[in-house]
Design a protein around this motif. Structure first.
Motif, PDB file in Angstrom:
ATOM      1  N   GLY A 275       0.794  -1.220   0.000  1.00 51.35           N
ATOM      2  CA  GLY A 275       0.000   0.000   0.000  1.00 51.35           C
ATOM      3  C   GLY A 275       0.825   1.268   0.000  1.00 51.35           C
ATOM      4  N   ARG A 276       2.069   1.202   0.441  1.00 55.51           N
ATOM      5  CA  ARG A 276       2.927   2.386   0.486  1.00 55.51           C
ATOM      6  C   ARG A 276       3.278   2.911  -0.916  1.00 55.51           C
ATOM      7  N   LEU A 277       3.032   2.115  -1.947  1.00 60.70           N
ATOM      8  CA  LEU A 277       3.333   2.529  -3.320  1.00 60.70           C
ATOM      9  C   LEU A 277       2.136   3.170  -4.014  1.00 60.70           C
ATOM     10  N   ILE A 278       0.956   3.101  -3.394  1.00 61.94           N
ATOM     11  CA  ILE A 278      -0.296   3.424  -4.067  1.00 61.94           C
ATOM     12  C   ILE A 278      -0.915   4.675  -3.450  1.00 61.94           C
ATOM     13  N   ILE A 279      -1.422   5.561  -4.294  1.00 57.35           N
ATOM     14  CA  ILE A 279      -2.058   6.785  -3.819  1.00 57.35           C
ATOM     15  C   ILE A 279      -3.286   6.438  -2.974  1.00 57.35           C
ATOM     16  N   ARG A 280      -3.407   7.107  -1.837  1.00 64.40           N
ATOM     17  CA  ARG A 280      -4.533   6.896  -0.931  1.00 64.40           C
ATOM     18  C   ARG A 280      -5.755   7.659  -1.439  1.00 64.40           C
ATOM     19  N   GLU A 281      -6.876   6.937  -1.597  1.00 60.79           N
ATOM     20  CA  GLU A 281      -8.147   7.560  -1.964  1.00 60.79           C
ATOM     21  C   GLU A 281      -9.188   7.221  -0.897  1.00 60.79           C
ATOM     22  N   ARG A 282     -10.011   8.194  -0.586  1.00 56.53           N
ATOM     23  CA  ARG A 282     -11.062   7.968   0.399  1.00 56.53           C
ATOM     24  C   ARG A 282     -12.079   6.973  -0.141  1.00 56.53           C
ATOM     25  N   LYS A 283     -12.472   6.045   0.717  1.00 56.55           N
ATOM     26  CA  LYS A 283     -13.524   5.069   0.418  1.00 56.55           C
ATOM     27  C   LYS A 283     -13.177   4.182  -0.774  1.00 56.55           C
ATOM     28  N   GLN A 284     -11.886   4.007  -1.023  1.00 57.96           N
ATOM     29  CA  GLN A 284     -11.445   3.109  -2.087  1.00 57.96           C
ATOM     30  C   GLN A 284     -10.318   2.231  -1.571  1.00 57.96           C
ATOM     31  N   HIS A 285     -10.371   0.939  -1.923  1.00 62.95           N
ATOM     32  CA  HIS A 285      -9.244   0.067  -1.605  1.00 62.95           C
ATOM     33  C   HIS A 285      -8.036   0.474  -2.439  1.00 62.95           C
ATOM     34  N   ARG A 286      -6.834   0.282  -1.878  1.00 59.88           N
ATOM     35  CA  ARG A 286      -5.624   0.564  -2.650  1.00 59.88           C
ATOM     36  C   ARG A 286      -5.590  -0.328  -3.900  1.00 59.88           C
ATOM     37  N   VAL A 287      -5.913  -1.604  -3.721  1.00 59.35           N
ATOM     38  CA  VAL A 287      -6.039  -2.519  -4.854  1.00 59.35           C
ATOM     39  C   VAL A 287      -7.503  -2.533  -5.266  1.00 59.35           C
ATOM     40  N   ARG A 288      -7.772  -2.070  -6.477  1.00 61.53           N
ATOM     41  CA  ARG A 288      -9.153  -1.968  -6.955  1.00 61.53           C
ATOM     42  C   ARG A 288      -9.617  -3.318  -7.498  1.00 61.53           C
ATOM     43  N   ILE A 289     -10.760  -3.797  -7.001  1.00 59.67           N
ATOM     44  CA  ILE A 289     -11.379  -5.004  -7.549  1.00 59.67           C
ATOM     45  C   ILE A 289     -12.535  -4.560  -8.421  1.00 59.67           C
ATOM     46  N   MET A 290     -12.437  -4.809  -9.726  1.00 62.54           N
ATOM     47  CA  MET A 290     -13.480  -4.375 -10.642  1.00 62.54           C
ATOM     48  C   MET A 290     -14.613  -5.374 -10.689  1.00 62.54           C
ATOM     49  N   ALA A 291     -15.797  -4.848 -10.896  1.00 64.13           N
ATOM     50  CA  ALA A 291     -16.975  -5.686 -11.058  1.00 64.13           C
ATOM     51  C   ALA A 291     -17.412  -5.637 -12.516  1.00 64.13           C
ATOM     52  N   ILE A 292     -17.490  -6.784 -13.136  1.00 62.74           N
ATOM     53  CA  ILE A 292     -18.032  -6.881 -14.490  1.00 62.74           C
ATOM     54  C   ILE A 292     -19.255  -7.784 -14.402  1.00 62.74           C
ATOM     55  N   GLY A 293     -20.412  -7.180 -14.286  1.00 61.98           N
ATOM     56  CA  GLY A 293     -21.624  -7.972 -14.160  1.00 61.98           C
ATOM     57  C   GLY A 293     -22.009  -8.195 -12.710  1.00 61.98           C
ATOM     58  N   ALA A 294     -22.484  -9.421 -12.394  1.00 54.40           N
ATOM     59  CA  ALA A 294     -23.109  -9.702 -11.107  1.00 54.40           C
ATOM     60  C   ALA A 294     -22.129  -9.935  -9.977  1.00 54.40           C
ATOM     61  N   ILE A 295     -20.821  -9.852 -10.247  1.00 54.11           N
ATOM     62  CA  ILE A 295     -19.837 -10.181  -9.214  1.00 54.11           C
ATOM     63  C   ILE A 295     -19.877  -9.220  -8.036  1.00 54.11           C
ATOM     64  N   GLU A 296     -20.373  -8.004  -8.236  1.00 52.64           N
ATOM     65  CA  GLU A 296     -20.375  -6.985  -7.198  1.00 52.64           C
ATOM     66  C   GLU A 296     -21.051  -7.477  -5.920  1.00 52.64           C
ATOM     67  N   VAL A 297     -22.168  -8.174  -6.042  1.00 52.98           N
ATOM     68  CA  VAL A 297     -22.927  -8.584  -4.871  1.00 52.98           C
ATOM     69  C   VAL A 297     -22.256  -9.724  -4.132  1.00 52.98           C
ATOM     70  N   LEU A 298     -21.261 -10.370  -4.739  1.00 48.15           N
ATOM     71  CA  LEU A 298     -20.608 -11.517  -4.126  1.00 48.15           C
ATOM     72  C   LEU A 298     -19.256 -11.170  -3.511  1.00 48.15           C
ATOM     73  N   ARG A 299     -18.788  -9.949  -3.730  1.00 50.55           N
ATOM     74  CA  ARG A 299     -17.410  -9.629  -3.386  1.00 50.55           C
ATOM     75  C   ARG A 299     -17.134  -9.756  -1.888  1.00 50.55           C
ATOM     76  N   MET A 300     -18.075  -9.350  -1.037  1.00 51.17           N
ATOM     77  CA  MET A 300     -17.811  -9.326   0.398  1.00 51.17           C
ATOM     78  C   MET A 300     -17.514 -10.711   0.956  1.00 51.17           C
ATOM     79  N   GLY A 301     -17.974 -11.758   0.310  1.00 50.13           N
ATOM     80  CA  GLY A 301     -17.704 -13.094   0.801  1.00 50.13           C
ATOM     81  C   GLY A 301     -16.422 -13.707   0.293  1.00 50.13           C
ATOM     82  N   ARG A 302     -15.666 -12.965  -0.485  1.00 55.62           N
ATOM     83  CA  ARG A 302     -14.453 -13.510  -1.062  1.00 55.62           C
ATOM     84  C   ARG A 302     -13.319 -13.551  -0.030  1.00 55.62           C
TER      85      ARG A 302
END
Length: 334
Positions: free
Chosen positions: A285-312
């Motif tokens: 994380g020390r290499l990545i710009i800090r953004e409010r309300k965003q993970h340093r590593v962005r997980i993209m949602a393509i389709g229905a995956i968004e609703v399942l992400r929290m259980g990953r």
């Protein structure tokens, strides 16, 4: 500044897995730091395991070696952005629906106010998206996100610290193919598709600048849009295609910068799938710009995956990486 782009993963669905992660990483190296960084890296890589062709690949490194690279890149003033996608739920119909939605969004933004050249470019882009292989489309979407975020960040970051770095954008992309095969399909996508997609996004979501920044070295890309990008409501902005196409190199073999971005991107993927211990990736994380309300590593949602992400299983990894982040703004001087 120098940019290095690489991916990790096949952008296809893996059977019998808790998650199926692919990533695209972008490493930004300031020109002023490049020679020293690469010299130090060359010393470190002597002790790294290598492929039969002599390349140091991230998948071969252990936790201590990965952590050493993260620390070296941090001390060299580099920035890293990485976007991932979990393909576990990525079925072809879902990806097709996403493509159709993308095409609809691009075409719906066109009006008679737009220049005929822009309208023709967008229509050609839409035709190309509709026939693009789905794994390549997913990679393109993930890559666009990582590159777009990097460009938005570096413009402000270096305008506040090293404005001269904004005078030149040199891109090094890990080419897929061999030296006798000519231009690869992915290189063709970069040259003909990426710029148009990102320019369209920048029109919908203009890139922010701040009044405290020094943009004098960025003037050739900023202030006035090319005629074919102007509308009656908007004549100023940033020509993203000029930024992306300033200087582009498709490298067929490992270079220090491409090996570094391979190590960082692969480490991210290994962390997310549980194949690398926190001792290796804990400081990422020390290499990545800090953004409010965003993970340093962005997980993209393509389709229905968004609703399942929290259980990953990788959610805990994301939260751990979020403990650190690089500030967009320099510390105040007393």
């Amino acid at each position: 500044m120098l940019f290095y782009v690489d991916e990790s993963g096949s952008f296809t669905r893996a059977a019998n897995a808790l998650c199926s992660i692919s990533c695209v990483g972008v490493l930004c190296v300031p020109h002023s730091r490049a020679d020293r960084l690469f010299a130090q890296y060359q010393k470190l890589r002597r002790g790294f395991p290598k492929t039969p062709t002599g390349e140091a690949k991230g998948r071969l490194l252990n936790e201590m070696q990965v952590a050493t690279i993260i620390d070296l890149v941090r001390r060299s003033g580099c920035l890293f952005e990485v976007t991932a996608c979990d393909h576990l739920e990525q079925l072809d119909p879902t990806t097709h629906d996403h493509i159709v939605g993308q095409v609809h969004g691009l075409k719906s933004g066109l009006t008679d106010d737009h220049h005929p050249t822009l309208r023709a470019d967008v229509n050609a882009l839409c035709d190309r998206l509709l026939v693009m292989p789905h794994n390549l489309y997913r990679q393109l979407v993930v890559q666009n996100d990582a590159i777009d975020r990097m460009i938005r960040h570096v413009i402000v970051y270096f305008a506040m610290r090293q404005p001269s770095e904004l005078s030149r954008f040199v891109w090094h992309v890990d080419a897929k193919g061999n030296e006798t095969s000519g231009i690869t399909e992915w290189e063709d996508w970069w040259q003909s598709t990426l710029g148009a997609m990102m320019q369209a996004k920048s029109i919908r979501e203009p890139i922010a600048t701040i009044v405290e920044g020094d943009y004098s070295h960025f003037n050739k890309h900023f202030d006035v849009l090319p005629e074919f990008l102007r509308t009656s409501q908007r004549e100023t902005g940033i020509d993203i295609r000029a930024v992306l196409m300033d200087q582009v190199h498709f490298n067929m073999s490992g270079t220090p910068g491409l090996e570094l971005v391979d190590i960082l991107t692969n480490a991210t993927r290994r962390a997310l799938v549980g194949n690398l211990k926190p001792e290796g990736w804990g400081e990422l994380g020390r290499l990545i710009i800090r953004e409010r309300k965003q993970h340093r590593v962005r997980i993209m949602a393509i389709g229905a995956i968004e609703v399942l992400r929290m259980g990953r299983p990788y959610v805990r990894v994301l939260n751990t990486i979020d403990r650190f982040g690089r500030s967009m703004f320099p510390p105040e001087r007393s």
